[in-house]
Design a protein around this motif. Structure first.
Motif, PDB file in Angstrom:
ATOM      1  N   LEU A  59       1.021  -1.326   0.037  1.00  0.00           N
ATOM      2  CA  LEU A  59      -0.211  -0.212  -0.014  1.00  0.00           C
ATOM      3  C   LEU A  59       0.821   1.212   0.069  1.00  0.00           C
ATOM      4  CD1 LEU A  59      -2.566  -1.087   2.920  1.00  0.00           C
ATOM      5  CD2 LEU A  59      -2.899  -1.538   0.416  1.00  0.00           C
ATOM      6  N   ARG A  60       0.136   2.501   0.042  1.00  0.00           N
ATOM      7  CA  ARG A  60       0.951   3.683   0.034  1.00  0.00           C
ATOM      8  C   ARG A  60       0.176   4.607   0.860  1.00  0.00           C
ATOM      9  NH1 ARG A  60       0.948   8.653  -3.243  1.00  0.00           N
ATOM     10  NH2 ARG A  60      -0.603   7.625  -4.720  1.00  0.00           N
ATOM     11  N   LEU A  61       1.054   5.084   1.871  1.00  0.00           N
ATOM     12  CA  LEU A  61       0.814   6.014   2.910  1.00  0.00           C
ATOM     13  C   LEU A  61       0.657   7.611   2.400  1.00  0.00           C
ATOM     14  CD1 LEU A  61      -0.843   6.381   5.704  1.00  0.00           C
ATOM     15  CD2 LEU A  61       1.489   6.175   6.702  1.00  0.00           C
ATOM     16  N   VAL A  62      -0.142   8.236   2.455  1.00  0.00           N
ATOM     17  CA  VAL A  62      -0.152   9.850   2.038  1.00  0.00           C
ATOM     18  C   VAL A  62      -0.206  10.699   3.250  1.00  0.00           C
ATOM     19  CG1 VAL A  62      -0.859  11.537   0.594  1.00  0.00           C
ATOM     20  CG2 VAL A  62      -0.842   9.298  -0.314  1.00  0.00           C
ATOM     21  N   TRP A  63       0.667  11.284   3.623  1.00  0.00           N
ATOM     22  CA  TRP A  63       0.648  12.248   4.839  1.00  0.00           C
ATOM     23  C   TRP A  63       1.544  13.250   4.554  1.00  0.00           C
ATOM     24  CZ3 TRP A  63      -1.179  14.836   8.389  1.00  0.00           C
ATOM     25  CH2 TRP A  63      -0.624  15.264   9.509  1.00  0.00           C
ATOM     26  N   GLU A  64       1.284  14.462   4.882  1.00  0.00           N
ATOM     27  CA  GLU A  64       2.030  15.807   4.845  1.00  0.00           C
ATOM     28  C   GLU A  64       1.976  16.401   5.931  1.00  0.00           C
ATOM     29  OE1 GLU A  64       3.085  19.573   2.036  1.00  0.00           O
ATOM     30  OE2 GLU A  64       1.954  17.816   0.999  1.00  0.00           O
ATOM     31  N   GLU A  65       3.142  16.475   6.892  1.00  0.00           N
ATOM     32  CA  GLU A  65       2.998  17.111   8.043  1.00  0.00           C
ATOM     33  C   GLU A  65       2.878  18.770   7.894  1.00  0.00           C
ATOM     34  OE1 GLU A  65       5.356  17.661  12.287  1.00  0.00           O
ATOM     35  OE2 GLU A  65       5.899  15.992  10.937  1.00  0.00           O
ATOM     36  N   PRO A  66       1.788  19.396   8.426  1.00  0.00           N
ATOM     37  CA  PRO A  66       1.727  20.927   8.368  1.00  0.00           C
ATOM     38  C   PRO A  66       2.939  21.585   8.810  1.00  0.00           C
ATOM     39  CG  PRO A  66      -0.005  19.925   9.962  1.00  0.00           C
ATOM     40  CD  PRO A  66       0.662  18.830   9.331  1.00  0.00           C
ATOM     41  N   ALA A  67       3.162  22.874   8.290  1.00  0.00           N
ATOM     42  CA  ALA A  67       4.400  23.506   8.870  1.00  0.00           C
ATOM     43  C   ALA A  67       4.038  23.973  10.168  1.00  0.00           C
ATOM     44  CB  ALA A  67       4.692  24.602   8.013  1.00  0.00           C
ATOM     45  N   GLN A  68       3.003  24.472  10.432  1.00  0.00           N
ATOM     46  CA  GLN A  68       2.394  24.981  11.727  1.00  0.00           C
ATOM     47  C   GLN A  68       1.999  24.033  12.719  1.00  0.00           C
ATOM     48  OE1 GLN A  68       3.090  28.104  12.760  1.00  0.00           O
ATOM     49  NE2 GLN A  68       3.813  28.598  10.459  1.00  0.00           N
ATOM     50  N   PRO A  69       2.519  23.952  14.154  1.00  0.00           N
ATOM     51  CA  PRO A  69       1.930  23.078  14.820  1.00  0.00           C
ATOM     52  C   PRO A  69       0.601  23.090  15.346  1.00  0.00           C
ATOM     53  CG  PRO A  69       3.197  24.685  16.123  1.00  0.00           C
ATOM     54  CD  PRO A  69       3.483  24.811  14.705  1.00  0.00           C
ATOM     55  N   VAL A  70      -0.184  21.964  15.790  1.00  0.00           N
ATOM     56  CA  VAL A  70      -1.479  21.958  16.062  1.00  0.00           C
ATOM     57  C   VAL A  70      -1.672  21.775  17.535  1.00  0.00           C
ATOM     58  CG1 VAL A  70      -3.910  21.335  15.636  1.00  0.00           C
ATOM     59  CG2 VAL A  70      -2.157  21.554  13.790  1.00  0.00           C
ATOM     60  N   PRO A  71      -1.768  22.666  18.299  1.00  0.00           N
ATOM     61  CA  PRO A  71      -1.745  22.337  19.926  1.00  0.00           C
ATOM     62  C   PRO A  71      -3.174  21.704  20.319  1.00  0.00           C
ATOM     63  CG  PRO A  71      -2.216  24.913  19.652  1.00  0.00           C
ATOM     64  CD  PRO A  71      -1.958  24.167  18.206  1.00  0.00           C
ATOM     65  N   VAL A  72      -2.974  20.667  21.227  1.00  0.00           N
ATOM     66  CA  VAL A  72      -4.241  20.094  21.825  1.00  0.00           C
ATOM     67  C   VAL A  72      -3.655  19.643  23.180  1.00  0.00           C
ATOM     68  CG1 VAL A  72      -4.985  19.203  19.525  1.00  0.00           C
ATOM     69  CG2 VAL A  72      -3.600  17.619  20.935  1.00  0.00           C
ATOM     70  N   SER A  73      -4.591  19.166  24.059  1.00  0.00           N
ATOM     71  CA  SER A  73      -4.416  18.845  25.386  1.00  0.00           C
ATOM     72  C   SER A  73      -5.052  17.163  25.468  1.00  0.00           C
ATOM     73  CB  SER A  73      -5.236  19.699  26.469  1.00  0.00           C
ATOM     74  OG  SER A  73      -4.946  19.109  27.565  1.00  0.00           O
TER      75      SER A  73
END
Length: 476
Positions: free
Chosen positions: A340-354
């Motif tokens: 299979l092929r996994l497509v994921w591109e991490e965004p440049a800005q962090p996404v803060p969550v708790s």
């Protein structure tokens, strides 16, 4: 039933009887008073008429009032209703329409008349014949020889008979009302008790394990709603029982398969003397893979057990994008092995969550594991991360066979496995749903048969003003 009946008798029926008896007593009191007041008014009216006639006759004829009175007694036309007497100054009857005279006045009406301001007095007493009578004495307003007053006496026999008739009728009416209340109350109680007895018997059978039994819903009232709730409960228990049995069967099969494989390869490599032998290496690899499968299944079962007892989170400030990248790296090797092929591109800005990093990683890996299991060779798995002002949305999409509508609404139920389900315990998505709810988020699944499935995970974005105390655990 006895309890409900006693409560009704002590409460509603007893209150009804007391109120009716009080109403009956008040009614009789005022009715009897009214009857006697009517007789009193009749005596008063007749007395006033006699005195008026006396005044008129005396002034017209010049005859003495004593003679006029004696003549009026002799000519009295209502002897059938009243007895008219003339009372002298000694308190004895001088003349009477019955012909008797010189008898002492019975009753205390003369005494009352002498002491009253208007010169009238009334009394009720038993005559010498044993008859109940009412008497009225009115003092003469003018001197009339040795005559002091006129006295009217009337029998109360007809009044008492009317009162007795009224009492009998009113008591019969009260009795009829009480009997009707008893009948209607018992009918109403039976309409409640009988369905409750059926519900009790059905609940007892359900408690003994008969989950196929159902109640007949005969009405739309509270009893009908309770019956519907019992039926729904039995249906849910039956469905859960079937899923539990399927789960046990599935887990037994899932455990047997790797254990059989491990056992077979252990026996095979035990006969291999050279560790460099390809068969030996292949056997060790298979044992390691099957052990990982067993470990993952046991972890799912442990997670399920923890959820039953209350899942505890250890939240901290996280970069959701980085956590997704870690989860993608964890499954990357398996994706390659499955073609299979996994497509994921991490965004440049962090996404803060708790959130709890271990639990969130478990969610991502679990959803990715399902996507890998159901994707065909050469398929693509896509991970997307979107945000708005309040929430972050993680979407994991596969191009697998999809989920049928009837299975889609049940996939988050514990132990549920759809028609097209492959290996697994059937509690993975239930665990994911519980963890997401514990984080204040949500799980959403969109699927179309033949076109794949998209799982969307929503998490609240961290805001500093909503920061919680560091290290404080949250339990569900």
């Amino acid at each position: 039933m006895n309890s409900i009946t006693k409560r009704w008798v002590r409460g509603s029926l007893l209150i009804t009887i007391v109120v009716l008896l009080m109403a009956e007593a008040v009614f009789l009191y005022f009715s009897i008073s009214n009857y006697y007041e009517g007789a009193r008014r009749a005596l008063s009216s007749r007395s006033s008429t006699i005195l008026t006639q006396l005044s008129a006759s005396g002034s017209q004829t010049g005859e003495s009032r004593e003679n006029v009175l004696r003549r009026m007694v002799e000519q009295f036309s209502e002897k059938d209703k009243f007895e008219l007497m003339l009372v002298d100054n000694s308190g004895r009857v001088a003349v009477s329409t019955t012909g008797f005279s010189r008898e002492t006045v019975a009753g205390n009406d003369l005494v009352k008349a002498l002491s009253s301001e208007d010169g009238t007095g009334y009394s009720v007493y038993q005559s010498e014949m044993g008859e109940k009578v009412m008497a009225m004495t009115a003092l003469l307003p003018y001197p009339s020889g040795d005559l002091l007053a006129i006295r009217l006496v009337t029998s109360l026999a007809l009044v008492d008979r009317s009162i007795e008739t009224m009492v009998v009728i009113s008591l019969a009416l009260v009795t009829a009302i009480i009997l009707f209340s008893v009948w209607s109350g018992m009918f109403f109680i039976r309409s409640i008790v009988r369905p409750l007895n059926e519900i009790e018997a059905t609940a007892a059978k359900i408690a003994l394990g008969d989950l196929s039994i159902r109640l007949e819903q005969k009405s739309d009232d509270e009893i009908g709603k309770l019956s519907a709730a019992i039926n729904h409960m039995a249906g849910e228990l039956d469905k859960t029982e079937r899923m539990k049995n399927d789960f046990i069967s599935s887990v037994s099969h899932e455990l047997r398969t790797p254990l059989t494989s491990i056992k077979g390869w252990v026996e095979t490599i035990a006969a291999v003397e050279d560790p460099k032998d390809p068969v030996y290496k292949r056997g060790v690899q298979v044992i390691a893979e099957e052990t990982d499968r067993l470990y993952a299944m046991v972890e799912e079962l442990l997670d399920f057990s923890r959820m039953q007892n209350g899942l505890t989170l250890k939240p901290q400030l996280l970069d959701l994008a980085a956590e997704l990248t870690d989860a993608a790296i964890m499954v990357e090797r398996r994706v390659e092995l499955e073609g299979l092929r996994l497509v994921w591109e991490e965004p440049a800005q962090p996404v803060p969550v708790s959130g709890d990093p271990a639990r969130l990683r478990q969610v991502f890996v679990n959803v990715l594991d399902n996507a890998i299991k159901y994707s065909p060779k050469g398929g693509v798995i896509t991970i997307e991360l979107l945000t708005d002002a309040s929430n972050a949305y993680v979407s994991i999409t596969d191009r697998g066979p999809g989920i049928s509508p009837e299975d889609l609404e049940n996939v988050r139920i514990k132990f549920y496995k759809g028609k097209g389900a492959v290996r697994g315990s059937g509690i993975g998505l239930a665990v994911v749903d519980e963890i997401m709810q514990a984080h204040g988020g949500a799980l959403d699944i969109q699927s179309e048969v033949g076109h794949g499935t998209t799982v969307t995970l929503r998490l609240p974005i961290y805001h500093r003003e909503k920061e919680t105390e560091e290290g404080k655990g949250t339990s569900i």
